[in-house]
Design a protein around this motif. Structure first.
Motif, PDB file in Angstrom:
ATOM      1  N   ARG A  59       0.839  -1.550  -0.003  1.00 18.79           N
ATOM      2  CA  ARG A  59       0.002  -0.069   0.003  1.00 18.79           C
ATOM      3  C   ARG A  59       0.721   1.124   0.095  1.00 18.79           C
ATOM      4  NH1 ARG A  59      -2.733  -3.697  -0.612  1.00 18.79           N
ATOM      5  NH2 ARG A  59      -4.837  -4.359   0.415  1.00 18.79           N
ATOM      6  N   THR A  60       0.001   2.342  -0.433  1.00 16.79           N
ATOM      7  CA  THR A  60       0.944   3.762  -0.041  1.00 16.79           C
ATOM      8  C   THR A  60      -0.015   4.510   0.793  1.00 16.79           C
ATOM      9  OG1 THR A  60      -0.300   4.596  -1.923  1.00 16.79           O
ATOM     10  CG2 THR A  60       2.040   4.089  -2.301  1.00 16.79           C
ATOM     11  N   PRO A  61       0.273   4.193   2.451  1.00 15.20           N
ATOM     12  CA  PRO A  61      -0.502   4.886   3.513  1.00 15.20           C
ATOM     13  C   PRO A  61      -0.562   6.168   3.352  1.00 15.20           C
ATOM     14  CG  PRO A  61       1.619   3.841   4.352  1.00 15.20           C
ATOM     15  CD  PRO A  61       1.525   3.344   3.011  1.00 15.20           C
ATOM     16  N   THR A  62      -1.722   6.729   3.987  1.00 15.83           N
ATOM     17  CA  THR A  62      -2.026   8.208   3.669  1.00 15.83           C
ATOM     18  C   THR A  62      -2.384   8.840   5.150  1.00 15.83           C
ATOM     19  OG1 THR A  62      -3.322   7.468   2.014  1.00 15.83           O
ATOM     20  CG2 THR A  62      -3.795   9.709   2.696  1.00 15.83           C
ATOM     21  N   LEU A  63      -1.505   9.960   5.214  1.00 17.65           N
ATOM     22  CA  LEU A  63      -1.926  10.578   6.672  1.00 17.65           C
ATOM     23  C   LEU A  63      -3.109  11.394   6.479  1.00 17.65           C
ATOM     24  CD1 LEU A  63      -0.616  11.650   9.006  1.00 17.65           C
ATOM     25  CD2 LEU A  63       0.424  13.869   7.860  1.00 17.65           C
ATOM     26  N   ALA A  64      -3.878  11.220   7.475  1.00 17.13           N
ATOM     27  CA  ALA A  64      -5.391  12.121   7.400  1.00 17.13           C
ATOM     28  C   ALA A  64      -5.028  13.411   7.102  1.00 17.13           C
ATOM     29  CB  ALA A  64      -6.241  11.806   8.705  1.00 17.13           C
ATOM     30  N   GLU A  65      -4.087  14.358   7.593  1.00 19.19           N
ATOM     31  CA  GLU A  65      -4.161  15.775   7.292  1.00 19.19           C
ATOM     32  C   GLU A  65      -3.815  15.883   5.861  1.00 19.19           C
ATOM     33  OE1 GLU A  65      -3.326  15.409  11.772  1.00 19.19           O
ATOM     34  OE2 GLU A  65      -2.960  14.160   9.896  1.00 19.19           O
ATOM     35  N   ASP A  66      -3.077  14.850   5.316  1.00 26.93           N
ATOM     36  CA  ASP A  66      -2.725  15.118   3.792  1.00 26.93           C
ATOM     37  C   ASP A  66      -4.140  14.811   3.036  1.00 26.93           C
ATOM     38  OD1 ASP A  66       0.138  15.605   4.030  1.00 26.93           O
ATOM     39  OD2 ASP A  66       0.511  13.308   3.689  1.00 26.93           O
ATOM     40  N   LEU A  67      -4.970  13.940   3.524  1.00 32.26           N
ATOM     41  CA  LEU A  67      -6.127  13.728   2.655  1.00 32.26           C
ATOM     42  C   LEU A  67      -7.022  14.976   2.903  1.00 32.26           C
ATOM     43  CD1 LEU A  67      -7.874  11.760   1.161  1.00 32.26           C
ATOM     44  CD2 LEU A  67      -8.662  10.672   3.206  1.00 32.26           C
ATOM     45  N   ALA A  68      -7.083  15.509   4.080  1.00 26.85           N
ATOM     46  CA  ALA A  68      -7.961  16.719   4.520  1.00 26.85           C
ATOM     47  C   ALA A  68      -7.521  17.547   3.465  1.00 26.85           C
ATOM     48  CB  ALA A  68      -7.814  17.198   5.936  1.00 26.85           C
ATOM     49  N   GLU A  69      -6.181  17.919   3.433  1.00 27.68           N
ATOM     50  CA  GLU A  69      -5.659  19.090   2.612  1.00 27.68           C
ATOM     51  C   GLU A  69      -6.258  18.802   1.142  1.00 27.68           C
ATOM     52  OE1 GLU A  69      -3.559  22.294   0.895  1.00 27.68           O
ATOM     53  OE2 GLU A  69      -4.276  21.956   2.987  1.00 27.68           O
ATOM     54  N   ALA A  70      -5.868  17.617   0.708  1.00 26.18           N
ATOM     55  CA  ALA A  70      -6.529  17.289  -0.831  1.00 26.18           C
ATOM     56  C   ALA A  70      -8.043  17.645  -1.103  1.00 26.18           C
ATOM     57  CB  ALA A  70      -6.192  15.853  -1.005  1.00 26.18           C
ATOM     58  N   CYS A  71      -8.758  17.393   0.095  1.00 28.74           N
ATOM     59  CA  CYS A  71     -10.198  17.647  -0.103  1.00 28.74           C
ATOM     60  C   CYS A  71     -10.414  19.230  -0.269  1.00 28.74           C
ATOM     61  CB  CYS A  71     -11.024  17.187   1.240  1.00 28.74           C
ATOM     62  SG  CYS A  71     -11.242  15.260   1.263  1.00 28.74           S
ATOM     63  N   LEU A  72      -9.652  20.109   0.338  1.00 25.57           N
ATOM     64  CA  LEU A  72      -9.952  21.404   0.512  1.00 25.57           C
ATOM     65  C   LEU A  72      -9.138  21.873  -0.849  1.00 25.57           C
ATOM     66  CD1 LEU A  72      -9.051  22.604   4.148  1.00 25.57           C
ATOM     67  CD2 LEU A  72     -11.358  22.232   3.028  1.00 25.57           C
ATOM     68  N   LEU A  73      -8.339  21.440  -1.334  1.00 23.59           N
ATOM     69  CA  LEU A  73      -7.571  21.819  -2.559  1.00 23.59           C
ATOM     70  C   LEU A  73      -8.482  21.330  -3.750  1.00 23.59           C
ATOM     71  CD1 LEU A  73      -3.962  20.563  -2.212  1.00 23.59           C
ATOM     72  CD2 LEU A  73      -4.665  22.874  -2.437  1.00 23.59           C
ATOM     73  N   ALA A  74      -9.228  20.411  -3.486  1.00 24.58           N
ATOM     74  CA  ALA A  74     -10.350  19.957  -4.548  1.00 24.58           C
ATOM     75  C   ALA A  74     -11.410  21.115  -4.786  1.00 24.58           C
ATOM     76  CB  ALA A  74     -11.025  18.630  -4.241  1.00 24.58           C
ATOM     77  N   VAL A  75     -11.860  21.388  -3.501  1.00 27.13           N
ATOM     78  CA  VAL A  75     -13.041  22.521  -3.252  1.00 27.13           C
ATOM     79  C   VAL A  75     -12.257  23.952  -4.052  1.00 27.13           C
ATOM     80  CG1 VAL A  75     -14.202  24.015  -1.901  1.00 27.13           C
ATOM     81  CG2 VAL A  75     -14.229  21.506  -1.563  1.00 27.13           C
ATOM     82  N   GLU A  76     -11.316  24.206  -3.557  1.00 28.55           N
ATOM     83  CA  GLU A  76     -10.678  25.404  -3.979  1.00 28.55           C
ATOM     84  C   GLU A  76     -10.400  25.588  -5.581  1.00 28.55           C
ATOM     85  OE1 GLU A  76      -8.726  26.647   0.562  1.00 28.55           O
ATOM     86  OE2 GLU A  76      -7.258  25.528  -1.120  1.00 28.55           O
TER      87      GLU A  76
END
Length: 303
Positions: A199-216
């Motif tokens: 796998r390529t494990p994901t830090l929750a903070e990184d995923l949260a940032e990606a969500c906001l980047l997707a919105v912005e």
């Protein structure tokens, strides 16, 4: 500033999105989840109880706040529970998504949908966004069906697929692999870990940032969002043990077949992140950097 509504705000990702918005103030937040708010900070955003299985309640909340975007994190994500409770899994992962998509279409809301590497069979990872899905589990099937519901709709949409999210936050309803491994090894308990899943494990903070980047960025289409370090589950647990100076002799490597789990897991997933890095300027932490962040948060929480 845009107003975003987050489903499943009591979950790990939902809480990380809330924390990030409160710290950085990039958007206005409407946090929604089933039951009472579990985030300790109650100011700076609005919270609304919203059960995604209650179509009338969902409609009322969405029409009350009329957000610019919805980040849909709520889902049944336990793979074996999904196999054992297929009807509920379908309702949570597919029907609820279809309902939200319909409301987004009606009110011209940008829809950000969270999906998973488990839509792939693990025969040819790491994967790019256009690789053909072939889920091995019912959980993977429902997440793929939800993706298809989003894709065939008329809404403005982005799908963020992710992998093995880890982190720590307030009042967590379930653990994750990093916390599980650390906790068991600290107690001196032997841990069985598979050495044939990658796998390529994901830090929750990184995923949260990606969500906001997707919105912005008003992101459109499918994006792979994970950590950048590719490793076996056994290697992951060894890195956890090494970081916290725990006894690696307690780590027992086994094959997936020996676990007799209800649901099959893909052998080798992992994501190629080039599209997210290019389009969204996504920049994930390394796994060791992620462990350092978790460690600092744990230390701060006991002060």
């Amino acid at each position: 500033m845009k107003t975003i509504l987050v489903t499943g705000s009591n979950g790990l990702l939902g809480q990380k999105i809330t924390e990030k918005i409160l710290a950085e103030g990039r958007v206005n937040l409407i946090a929604t989840s089933k039951g009472l708010n579990r985030v300790p900070v109650v100011g700076g955003y609005e919270y609304a109880e919203m059960d995604i299985l209650n179509a009338e309640q969902v409609k009322e909340v969405v029409e009350k706040y009329k957000p610019d975007a919805i980040i849909h994190t709520a889902a049944m994500t336990n793979v074996d529970t999904s196999e054992a409770n297929k009807q509920l899994c379908y309702q949570l992962n597919v029907t609820a998504t279809e309902n939200l998509v319909s409301l987004c279409d009606e009110h011209h809301i940008h829809f950000i949908h969270l999906s998973t590497d488990f839509i792939f069979d693990g025969g040819d990872g790491p994967y790019i966004e256009t690789d053909a899905p072939n889920p091995l589990s019912y959980y993977g099937e429902t997440k793929l069906l939800a993706e298809l519901a989003v894709k065939k709709s008329k809404v403005s949409w982005a799908i963020l697929r992710t992998i093995l999210v880890y982190g720590i936050t307030n009042d967590m309803s379930r653990s994750n692999i990093v916390l599980w491994a650390k906790g068991a090894l600290e107690k001196g308990e032997p841990v069985n870990v598979v050495n044939d899943q990658w796998r390529t494990p994901t830090l929750a903070e990184d995923l949260a940032e990606a969500c906001l980047l997707a919105v912005e960025n008003n992101a459109q289409g499918v994006y792979h969002i994970s950590g950048k370090d590719y490793m076996s589950i056994a290697d992951l647990v060894r890195k956890v043990a090494d970081y916290w100076l725990l006894d690696q002799s307690l780590i027992l490597e086994i094959s997936s077949a020996s676990l007799n789990q209800k649901a099959r897991r893909p052998a080798k997933t992992g994501f190629v992140l080039n599209k997210a890095i290019k389009d969204l300027k996504y920049n994930p932490h390394s796994f060791i950097e992620g462990l350092k962040i978790v460690d600092e948060q744990m230390r701060n929480s006991v002060r």
